[in-house]
Write a protein that holds these residues in place. Structure first.
Motif, PDB file in Angstrom:
ATOM      1  N   GLY A 134       0.812  -1.209   0.000  1.00  0.00           N
ATOM      2  CA  GLY A 134       0.000   0.000   0.000  1.00  0.00           C
ATOM      3  C   GLY A 134       0.848   1.262   0.000  1.00  0.00           C
ATOM      4  N   ALA A 135       1.903   1.258   0.818  1.00  0.00           N
ATOM      5  CA  ALA A 135       2.781   2.428   0.899  1.00  0.00           C
ATOM      6  C   ALA A 135       3.596   2.611  -0.375  1.00  0.00           C
ATOM      7  N   ALA A 136       4.082   1.500  -0.944  1.00  0.00           N
ATOM      8  CA  ALA A 136       4.939   1.570  -2.132  1.00  0.00           C
ATOM      9  C   ALA A 136       4.167   1.960  -3.385  1.00  0.00           C
ATOM     10  N   THR A 137       2.867   1.671  -3.430  1.00  0.00           N
ATOM     11  CA  THR A 137       2.091   1.917  -4.651  1.00  0.00           C
ATOM     12  C   THR A 137       1.078   3.045  -4.513  1.00  0.00           C
ATOM     13  N   THR A 138       1.137   3.781  -3.422  1.00  0.00           N
ATOM     14  CA  THR A 138       0.219   4.905  -3.237  1.00  0.00           C
ATOM     15  C   THR A 138       0.538   6.002  -4.254  1.00  0.00           C
ATOM     16  N   PRO A 139      -0.465   6.520  -4.959  1.00  0.00           N
ATOM     17  CA  PRO A 139      -0.200   7.594  -5.923  1.00  0.00           C
ATOM     18  C   PRO A 139       0.251   8.862  -5.212  1.00  0.00           C
ATOM     19  N   PRO A 140       1.038   9.684  -5.869  1.00  0.00           N
ATOM     20  CA  PRO A 140       1.490  10.933  -5.246  1.00  0.00           C
ATOM     21  C   PRO A 140       0.293  11.769  -4.807  1.00  0.00           C
ATOM     22  N   PRO A 141       0.222  12.170  -3.541  1.00  0.00           N
ATOM     23  CA  PRO A 141      -0.933  12.933  -3.050  1.00  0.00           C
ATOM     24  C   PRO A 141      -0.908  14.374  -3.530  1.00  0.00           C
ATOM     25  N   LYS A 142      -2.076  14.979  -3.563  1.00  0.00           N
ATOM     26  CA  LYS A 142      -2.153  16.385  -3.979  1.00  0.00           C
ATOM     27  C   LYS A 142      -1.591  17.312  -2.901  1.00  0.00           C
ATOM     28  N   TRP A 143      -1.368  16.741  -1.693  1.00  0.00           N
ATOM     29  CA  TRP A 143      -0.813  17.545  -0.607  1.00  0.00           C
ATOM     30  C   TRP A 143       0.703  17.441  -0.568  1.00  0.00           C
ATOM     31  N   ILE A 144       1.308  16.959  -1.665  1.00  0.00           N
ATOM     32  CA  ILE A 144       2.743  16.712  -1.674  1.00  0.00           C
ATOM     33  C   ILE A 144       3.528  17.974  -1.350  1.00  0.00           C
ATOM     34  N   PRO A 173      11.010   6.888   6.158  1.00  0.00           N
ATOM     35  CA  PRO A 173      10.038   7.335   5.160  1.00  0.00           C
ATOM     36  C   PRO A 173       8.850   8.056   5.809  1.00  0.00           C
ATOM     37  N   MET A 174       8.301   9.027   5.109  1.00  0.00           N
ATOM     38  CA  MET A 174       7.145   9.764   5.594  1.00  0.00           C
ATOM     39  C   MET A 174       5.851   9.219   4.972  1.00  0.00           C
ATOM     40  N   THR A 175       4.783   9.231   5.749  1.00  0.00           N
ATOM     41  CA  THR A 175       3.446   8.903   5.256  1.00  0.00           C
ATOM     42  C   THR A 175       2.539  10.072   5.604  1.00  0.00           C
ATOM     43  N   TYR A 176       1.411  10.189   4.889  1.00  0.00           N
ATOM     44  CA  TYR A 176       0.514  11.289   5.229  1.00  0.00           C
ATOM     45  C   TYR A 176      -0.700  10.773   5.986  1.00  0.00           C
ATOM     46  N   HIS A 177      -0.981  11.449   7.093  1.00  0.00           N
ATOM     47  CA  HIS A 177      -2.089  11.096   7.978  1.00  0.00           C
ATOM     48  C   HIS A 177      -3.204  12.121   7.823  1.00  0.00           C
ATOM     49  N   HIS A 178      -4.405  11.654   7.483  1.00  0.00           N
ATOM     50  CA  HIS A 178      -5.557  12.555   7.416  1.00  0.00           C
ATOM     51  C   HIS A 178      -5.954  12.940   8.836  1.00  0.00           C
ATOM     52  N   LEU A 179      -5.763  14.185   9.194  1.00  0.00           N
ATOM     53  CA  LEU A 179      -6.060  14.634  10.544  1.00  0.00           C
ATOM     54  C   LEU A 179      -7.538  14.469  10.876  1.00  0.00           C
ATOM     55  N   ILE A 180      -8.390  14.590   9.878  1.00  0.00           N
ATOM     56  CA  ILE A 180      -9.807  14.265  10.011  1.00  0.00           C
ATOM     57  C   ILE A 180     -10.026  13.047   9.125  1.00  0.00           C
ATOM     58  N   PRO A 181     -10.052  11.843   9.708  1.00  0.00           N
ATOM     59  CA  PRO A 181     -10.109  10.617   8.905  1.00  0.00           C
ATOM     60  C   PRO A 181     -11.228  10.636   7.872  1.00  0.00           C
ATOM     61  N   ARG A 182     -10.908  10.160   6.669  1.00  0.00           N
ATOM     62  CA  ARG A 182     -11.883  10.183   5.570  1.00  0.00           C
ATOM     63  C   ARG A 182     -13.130   9.373   5.883  1.00  0.00           C
ATOM     64  N   ALA A 183     -12.987   8.342   6.690  1.00  0.00           N
ATOM     65  CA  ALA A 183     -14.124   7.477   6.990  1.00  0.00           C
ATOM     66  C   ALA A 183     -15.247   8.203   7.721  1.00  0.00           C
TER      67      ALA A 183
END
Length: 250
Positions: free
Chosen positions: A144-154, A170-180
Protein backbone atom coordinates in the motif's frame (compact mmCIF):
# COMPACT_ATOMS: atom_id res chain seq x y z
CA UNK A 1 22.84 -10.86 -1.17
CA UNK A 2 20.85 -8.62 1.18
CA UNK A 3 19.25 -5.72 -0.67
CA UNK A 4 19.22 -2.71 1.65
CA UNK A 5 20.01 0.08 -0.79
CA UNK A 6 16.66 -0.22 -2.53
CA UNK A 7 14.47 2.83 -1.89
CA UNK A 8 11.61 0.50 -0.94
CA UNK A 9 13.63 -1.24 1.75
CA UNK A 10 13.21 1.62 4.22
CA UNK A 11 9.46 1.53 3.63
CA UNK A 12 9.29 -2.21 4.26
CA UNK A 13 11.47 -1.97 7.36
CA UNK A 14 9.22 0.75 8.76
CA UNK A 15 6.11 -1.39 8.15
CA UNK A 16 7.77 -4.37 9.81
CA UNK A 17 8.91 -2.30 12.77
CA UNK A 18 5.36 -1.03 13.29
CA UNK A 19 4.03 -4.60 13.22
CA UNK A 20 6.53 -5.66 15.89
CA UNK A 21 5.67 -2.68 18.09
CA UNK A 22 1.95 -3.34 17.69
CA UNK A 23 2.21 -7.08 18.34
CA UNK A 24 0.27 -8.00 21.52
CA UNK A 25 3.14 -10.13 22.80
CA UNK A 26 5.42 -7.11 22.83
CA UNK A 27 7.97 -8.69 20.50
CA UNK A 28 8.91 -11.38 22.97
CA UNK A 29 9.86 -8.96 25.76
CA UNK A 30 9.69 -10.80 29.05
CA UNK A 31 6.95 -9.71 31.38
CA UNK A 32 4.93 -7.89 28.73
CA UNK A 33 1.18 -8.20 29.00
CA UNK A 34 -1.35 -8.63 26.27
CA UNK A 35 -3.07 -5.35 25.58
CA UNK A 36 -6.73 -4.60 25.81
CA UNK A 37 -6.85 -1.59 23.53
CA UNK A 38 -8.77 1.37 24.89
CA UNK A 39 -9.87 4.45 23.05
CA UNK A 40 -8.06 6.95 25.24
CA UNK A 41 -4.66 7.02 26.90
CA UNK A 42 -1.77 4.61 26.48
CA UNK A 43 -2.66 0.94 26.32
CA UNK A 44 -0.75 -1.72 28.23
CA UNK A 45 0.89 -2.56 24.91
CA UNK A 46 2.04 1.02 24.36
CA UNK A 47 3.41 1.23 27.90
CA UNK A 48 5.34 -2.01 27.43
CA UNK A 49 6.76 -0.72 24.16
CA UNK A 50 8.10 2.47 25.68
CA UNK A 51 9.89 0.38 28.31
CA UNK A 52 11.69 -1.70 25.69
CA UNK A 53 15.25 -1.04 24.62
CA UNK A 54 14.90 0.91 21.35
CA UNK A 55 18.40 -0.01 20.21
CA UNK A 56 17.74 -3.73 20.58
CA UNK A 57 14.34 -3.44 18.92
CA UNK A 58 15.86 -1.48 16.04
CA UNK A 59 18.60 -4.08 15.55
CA UNK A 60 16.09 -6.94 15.60
CA UNK A 61 13.75 -5.17 13.16
CA UNK A 62 16.66 -4.30 10.90
CA UNK A 63 17.80 -7.92 10.81
CA UNK A 64 14.33 -9.29 10.07
CA UNK A 65 13.62 -6.66 7.41
CA UNK A 66 16.91 -7.24 5.58
CA UNK A 67 16.50 -11.01 5.45
CA UNK A 68 12.82 -10.97 4.51
CA UNK A 69 13.16 -8.20 1.91
CA UNK A 70 16.05 -10.06 0.26
CA UNK A 71 13.77 -13.10 -0.14
CA UNK A 72 11.19 -11.06 -2.10
CA UNK A 73 11.04 -11.41 -5.89
CA UNK A 74 12.56 -8.48 -7.78
CA UNK A 75 9.18 -7.14 -8.90
CA UNK A 76 8.08 -6.85 -5.27
CA UNK A 77 11.30 -5.13 -4.24
CA UNK A 78 10.92 -2.61 -7.08
CA UNK A 79 7.16 -2.07 -6.68
CA UNK A 80 5.78 1.43 -7.32
CA UNK A 81 2.60 3.20 -8.34
CA UNK A 82 3.90 3.78 -11.85
CA UNK A 83 5.01 0.14 -12.20
CA UNK A 84 1.44 -1.00 -11.55
CA UNK A 85 0.10 1.54 -14.02
CA UNK A 86 2.50 0.46 -16.76
CA UNK A 87 2.08 -3.32 -16.41
CA UNK A 88 -1.43 -4.78 -16.26
CA UNK A 89 -0.25 -8.19 -15.06
CA UNK A 90 1.80 -6.61 -12.31
CA UNK A 91 -1.13 -4.43 -11.33
CA UNK A 92 -3.47 -7.41 -11.12
CA UNK A 93 -1.08 -9.37 -8.93
CA UNK A 94 0.02 -6.64 -6.53
CA UNK A 95 -3.06 -4.46 -6.20
CA UNK A 96 -4.73 -4.49 -2.79
CA UNK A 97 -6.27 -6.54 -1.35
CA UNK A 98 -3.60 -9.16 -1.98
CA UNK A 99 -4.73 -12.70 -2.62
CA UNK A 100 -4.08 -15.73 -0.44
CA UNK A 101 -1.88 -17.25 -3.15
CA UNK A 102 0.35 -14.17 -3.07
CA UNK A 103 0.76 -14.43 0.70
CA UNK A 104 1.52 -18.14 0.40
CA UNK A 105 4.09 -17.62 -2.34
CA UNK A 106 5.92 -14.81 -0.54
CA UNK A 107 5.88 -16.68 2.79
CA UNK A 108 7.25 -19.84 1.19
CA UNK A 109 10.48 -18.02 0.26
CA UNK A 110 11.15 -16.50 3.68
CA UNK A 111 14.21 -18.22 5.24
CA UNK A 112 13.60 -20.77 7.98
CA UNK A 113 15.90 -18.84 10.32
CA UNK A 114 13.40 -15.99 10.25
CA UNK A 115 10.58 -18.30 11.28
CA UNK A 116 12.73 -19.48 14.20
CA UNK A 117 13.45 -15.89 15.23
CA UNK A 118 9.79 -14.88 15.05
CA UNK A 119 8.90 -17.88 17.20
CA UNK A 120 11.65 -17.21 19.73
CA UNK A 121 10.51 -13.61 20.16
CA UNK A 122 6.88 -14.65 20.53
CA UNK A 123 5.80 -12.88 17.35
CA UNK A 124 4.31 -16.12 16.07
CA UNK A 125 3.00 -19.01 18.15
CA UNK A 126 2.67 -22.23 16.13
CA UNK A 127 0.22 -23.75 15.46
CA UNK A 128 -2.04 -20.82 16.33
CA UNK A 129 -0.05 -18.43 14.12
CA UNK A 130 2.73 -18.80 11.57
CA UNK A 131 5.04 -16.76 9.39
CA UNK A 132 2.27 -16.22 6.83
CA UNK A 133 -0.16 -14.77 9.35
CA UNK A 134 2.60 -12.46 10.62
CA UNK A 135 3.83 -11.28 7.23
CA UNK A 136 0.40 -10.79 5.61
CA UNK A 137 -0.46 -7.43 7.26
CA UNK A 138 3.16 -6.26 6.93
CA UNK A 139 3.17 -7.10 3.22
CA UNK A 140 -0.17 -5.38 2.68
CA UNK A 141 1.06 -2.25 4.47
CA UNK A 142 4.27 -2.25 2.42
CA UNK A 143 2.48 -2.72 -0.92
CA UNK A 144 0.00 0.00 0.00
CA UNK A 145 2.78 2.43 0.90
CA UNK A 146 4.94 1.57 -2.13
CA UNK A 147 2.09 1.92 -4.65
CA UNK A 148 0.22 4.90 -3.24
CA UNK A 149 -0.20 7.59 -5.92
CA UNK A 150 1.49 10.93 -5.25
CA UNK A 151 -0.93 12.93 -3.05
CA UNK A 152 -2.15 16.38 -3.98
CA UNK A 153 -0.81 17.54 -0.61
CA UNK A 154 2.74 16.71 -1.67
CA UNK A 155 3.68 20.39 -1.44
CA UNK A 156 3.08 20.20 2.34
CA UNK A 157 5.48 17.30 2.82
CA UNK A 158 8.03 17.71 5.58
CA UNK A 159 11.50 16.20 5.77
CA UNK A 160 10.92 14.95 9.30
CA UNK A 161 8.06 13.30 11.14
CA UNK A 162 5.86 15.95 12.76
CA UNK A 163 5.64 13.92 15.97
CA UNK A 164 9.01 12.26 16.60
CA UNK A 165 11.04 14.57 14.31
CA UNK A 166 13.03 11.69 12.84
CA UNK A 167 14.20 12.59 9.33
CA UNK A 168 15.86 9.30 8.33
CA UNK A 169 12.69 7.24 7.92
CA UNK A 170 10.04 7.33 5.16
CA UNK A 171 7.14 9.76 5.59
CA UNK A 172 3.45 8.90 5.26
CA UNK A 173 0.51 11.29 5.23
CA UNK A 174 -2.09 11.10 7.98
CA UNK A 175 -5.56 12.55 7.42
CA UNK A 176 -6.06 14.63 10.54
CA UNK A 177 -9.81 14.26 10.01
CA UNK A 178 -10.11 10.62 8.90
CA UNK A 179 -11.88 10.18 5.57
CA UNK A 180 -14.12 7.48 6.99
CA UNK A 181 -15.96 10.05 9.10
CA UNK A 182 -16.08 13.02 6.70
CA UNK A 183 -19.84 12.64 6.16
CA UNK A 184 -20.48 12.58 9.90
CA UNK A 185 -18.17 15.56 10.45
CA UNK A 186 -20.08 17.70 7.96
CA UNK A 187 -23.50 16.54 9.18
CA UNK A 188 -22.67 17.42 12.78
CA UNK A 189 -20.81 20.61 11.92
CA UNK A 190 -17.60 19.70 13.71
CA UNK A 191 -15.40 21.35 11.07
CA UNK A 192 -15.65 23.42 7.93
CA UNK A 193 -15.36 21.62 4.60
CA UNK A 194 -11.99 23.15 3.71
CA UNK A 195 -10.46 21.45 6.77
CA UNK A 196 -11.40 17.94 5.70
CA UNK A 197 -8.27 17.29 3.67
CA UNK A 198 -5.78 18.54 6.24
CA UNK A 199 -2.85 16.15 6.58
CA UNK A 200 0.17 15.64 8.78
CA UNK A 201 3.35 13.97 7.61
CA UNK A 202 4.29 11.18 9.99
CA UNK A 203 6.64 8.22 9.99
CA UNK A 204 4.93 4.85 9.76
CA UNK A 205 5.46 4.10 13.46
CA UNK A 206 3.95 7.40 14.64
CA UNK A 207 1.14 7.09 12.10
CA UNK A 208 0.21 3.70 13.54
CA UNK A 209 0.47 5.03 17.09
CA UNK A 210 -2.00 7.84 16.35
CA UNK A 211 -4.58 5.39 15.02
CA UNK A 212 -4.12 3.19 18.09
CA UNK A 213 -4.57 6.03 20.54
CA UNK A 214 -8.10 7.02 19.44
CA UNK A 215 -10.98 6.06 17.17
CA UNK A 216 -11.59 7.86 13.87
CA UNK A 217 -14.42 9.84 15.43
CA UNK A 218 -12.29 10.89 18.39
CA UNK A 219 -9.46 11.91 16.06
CA UNK A 220 -11.91 14.06 14.08
CA UNK A 221 -13.49 15.69 17.15
CA UNK A 222 -10.54 16.09 19.50
CA UNK A 223 -7.20 15.40 17.82
CA UNK A 224 -7.51 17.12 14.44
CA UNK A 225 -4.22 19.06 14.50
CA UNK A 226 -0.64 17.95 15.08
CA UNK A 227 -0.41 20.46 17.92
CA UNK A 228 -3.35 18.88 19.76
CA UNK A 229 -1.98 15.37 19.22
CA UNK A 230 1.42 16.36 20.57
CA UNK A 231 -0.14 17.80 23.73
CA UNK A 232 -1.05 14.27 24.87
CA UNK A 233 1.23 12.79 27.52
CA UNK A 234 1.20 9.34 25.92
CA UNK A 235 2.25 10.84 22.58
CA UNK A 236 5.06 12.78 24.22
CA UNK A 237 6.35 9.64 25.93
CA UNK A 238 6.06 7.70 22.67
CA UNK A 239 7.94 10.40 20.75
CA UNK A 240 10.76 10.42 23.29
CA UNK A 241 11.07 6.64 22.99
CA UNK A 242 10.86 6.30 19.22
CA UNK A 243 13.36 9.15 18.69
CA UNK A 244 15.97 6.74 20.03
CA UNK A 245 15.21 4.10 17.41
CA UNK A 246 17.94 4.36 14.79
CA UNK A 247 18.90 1.98 12.03
CA UNK A 248 22.48 0.91 11.56
CA UNK A 249 24.19 2.30 8.48
CA UNK A 250 24.55 -0.32 5.74
Amino acid sequence: MVVTDNVNFDTFRDCLFSAIVENPTGGGRKGSKRASVGRKGATVQQQATTEANPSELADFSDYLAAEIFASFPGELQELSYHALQDDAALGEKWSLPLTLSVFEDVSAHIPGDITDSLTAYGLIEPPRSDVQSFIAPVLSAYVGAATTPPPKWIETKTNACEICERDWVPMTYHHLIPRAVHTRVMKRGWHEEHQLNSVAWLCRACHSFVHRMASNEELAREWYTVEKICEREDVQKWAQWVQRVRWKKT
